[in-house]
Scaffold this active site. Structure first.
Site, PDB file in Angstrom:
ATOM      1  N   ASP A   9       0.883  -1.160   0.000  1.00 50.90           N
ATOM      2  CA  ASP A   9       0.000   0.000   0.000  1.00 50.90           C
ATOM      3  C   ASP A   9       0.931   1.224   0.000  1.00 50.90           C
ATOM      4  O   ASP A   9       2.111   1.106   0.370  1.00 50.90           O
ATOM      5  CB  ASP A   9      -0.857  -0.052   1.282  1.00 50.90           C
ATOM      6  CG  ASP A   9      -1.699   1.187   1.471  1.00 50.90           C
ATOM      7  OD1 ASP A   9      -2.283   1.658   0.485  1.00 50.90           O
ATOM      8  OD2 ASP A   9      -1.764   1.688   2.618  1.00 50.90           O
ATOM      9  N   ASP A  11       0.024   4.983   1.000  1.00 52.43           N
ATOM     10  CA  ASP A  11      -0.147   5.930   2.101  1.00 52.43           C
ATOM     11  C   ASP A  11      -0.082   5.220   3.442  1.00 52.43           C
ATOM     12  O   ASP A  11      -0.876   4.328   3.701  1.00 52.43           O
ATOM     13  CB  ASP A  11      -1.496   6.652   1.968  1.00 52.43           C
ATOM     14  CG  ASP A  11      -1.592   7.436   0.664  1.00 52.43           C
ATOM     15  OD1 ASP A  11      -0.561   7.947   0.213  1.00 52.43           O
ATOM     16  OD2 ASP A  11      -2.696   7.533   0.102  1.00 52.43           O
TER      17      ASP A  11
HETATM   18  C1  BG6 Z   1      -5.652   6.350  -0.217  1.00 57.17           C
HETATM   19  C2  BG6 Z   1      -5.654   7.269   0.996  1.00 57.17           C
HETATM   20  O1  BG6 Z   1      -4.383   5.847  -0.444  1.00 57.17           O
HETATM   21  O2  BG6 Z   1      -6.043   7.068  -1.373  1.00 57.17           O
HETATM   22  C3  BG6 Z   1      -7.042   7.892   1.140  1.00 57.17           C
HETATM   23  O3  BG6 Z   1      -5.333   6.530   2.150  1.00 57.17           O
HETATM   24  C4  BG6 Z   1      -7.407   8.617  -0.132  1.00 57.17           C
HETATM   25  O4  BG6 Z   1      -7.047   8.771   2.242  1.00 57.17           O
HETATM   26  C5  BG6 Z   1      -7.347   7.635  -1.297  1.00 57.17           C
HETATM   27  O5  BG6 Z   1      -8.712   9.172  -0.036  1.00 57.17           O
HETATM   28  C6  BG6 Z   1      -7.672   8.285  -2.643  1.00 57.17           C
HETATM   29  O6  BG6 Z   1      -6.653   9.187  -2.974  1.00 57.17           O
HETATM   30  P1  BG6 Z   1      -6.669  10.157  -4.219  1.00 57.17           P
HETATM   31  O7  BG6 Z   1      -5.242  10.606  -4.318  1.00 57.17           O
HETATM   32  O8  BG6 Z   1      -7.086   9.332  -5.418  1.00 57.17           O
HETATM   33  O9  BG6 Z   1      -7.626  11.243  -3.946  1.00 57.17           O
HETATM   34 MG    MG Z   2      -2.729   3.190   3.613  1.00 53.95          MG
END
Ligand code: BG6
Ligand code: MG
Length: 214
Positions: A9, A11
């Site tokens: 993953d 984030d």
């Molecule tokens: C995830 C994050 O990786 O991506 C979430 O943990 C986030 O918090 C999601 O909402 C979507 O991200 P993005 O960059 O497509 O808006």
């Molecule tokens: Mg994560």
């Protein structure tokens, strides 16, 4: 069991973008007069952009049209893009590079399995884009975690059966996506050691991570 693939993953495992997501959502929520704090932000971990907005709107004083929601999500994303443009390799979480070096030496495939549609520019800013044998992000999937799609596709792109892959995930609930994909799971950091975790790691600098691939 010999694992031939590692699916990460993004984030919370490789980099902490939560704070940037929080700032961008917070600015939007403040502008709309909607209460939003870091505790609510915790619920957004691993959740898609539109689903995140729905969670924030639970506290809204009125209903929003689909058009308004799309505009808000776009606004949040352009602010988020500004914030992540400043990310540097210094923001890589502990242990990432050493683990990647080790996996590469062992011939173990490295994949990304992220819900974010901004994963690629973030990997670029972190200077690790060329470390991945496969990248699956929010642009490639129709169903968000806990659906296994993101991880199943990562194994497919690595050319490996799911049961030869190990998932690293910081959202405890989304370890379920790894399990549903038929993979073994490591809970990293915030995820703690729940029943869905085959391994529990403080971060990727935790020496026990090397036991998995010994
Ligand atoms: C995830 C994050 O990786 O991506 C979430 O943990 C986030 O918090 C999601 O909402 C979507 O991200 P993005 O960059 O497509 O808006
Ligand atoms: Mg994560």
């Amino acid at each position: 069991m010999l694992f031939r693939g590692a699916v990460f993953d993004l984030d919370g495992v490789i980099v902490c973008t939560d704070k940037y997501h929080f700032l961008a959502w917070k600015e939007l929520a403040d502008r709309e007069g909607i209460y939003f704090d870091e505790k609510i932000n915790e619920r957004l971990r691993g959740v898609s952009r539109m689903q995140s907005l729905e969670i924030i709107l639970e506290r809204a004083g009125r209903a929003y049209t689909e058009e308004e929601k799309n505009r808000m999500a776009e606004e949040k994303n352009s602010r988020y893009r500004e914030l992540i443009a400043g990310i540097t390799p210094a923001e890589l979480l502990p242990g990432v590079l050493s683990l990647f070096d080790f996996l590469k030496k062992k011939g173990i495939g490295i994949a990304l399995g992220s819900s974010s549609k901004n994963a690629k520019p973030i990997l670029g800013s972190l200077g690790i884009a060329d470390r991945f044998d496969a990248v699956v992000d929010g642009n490639d999937i129709q169903r968000s975690k806990p659906d296994p799609q993101v991880f199943s596709l990562a194994a497919e792109r690595l050319g490996l059966p799911a049961d030869e892959c190990f998932v690293f995930e910081d959202a405890e609930g989304w370890l379920l996506a790894g399990k549903r994909a038929g993979m073994k799971t490591a809970a990293v950091g915030a995820a703690g050691g729940g029943p869905l975790a085959d391994y529990s790691l403080r971060d990727l600098a935790d020496a026990r991570v090397y036991d998995i691939f010994a």
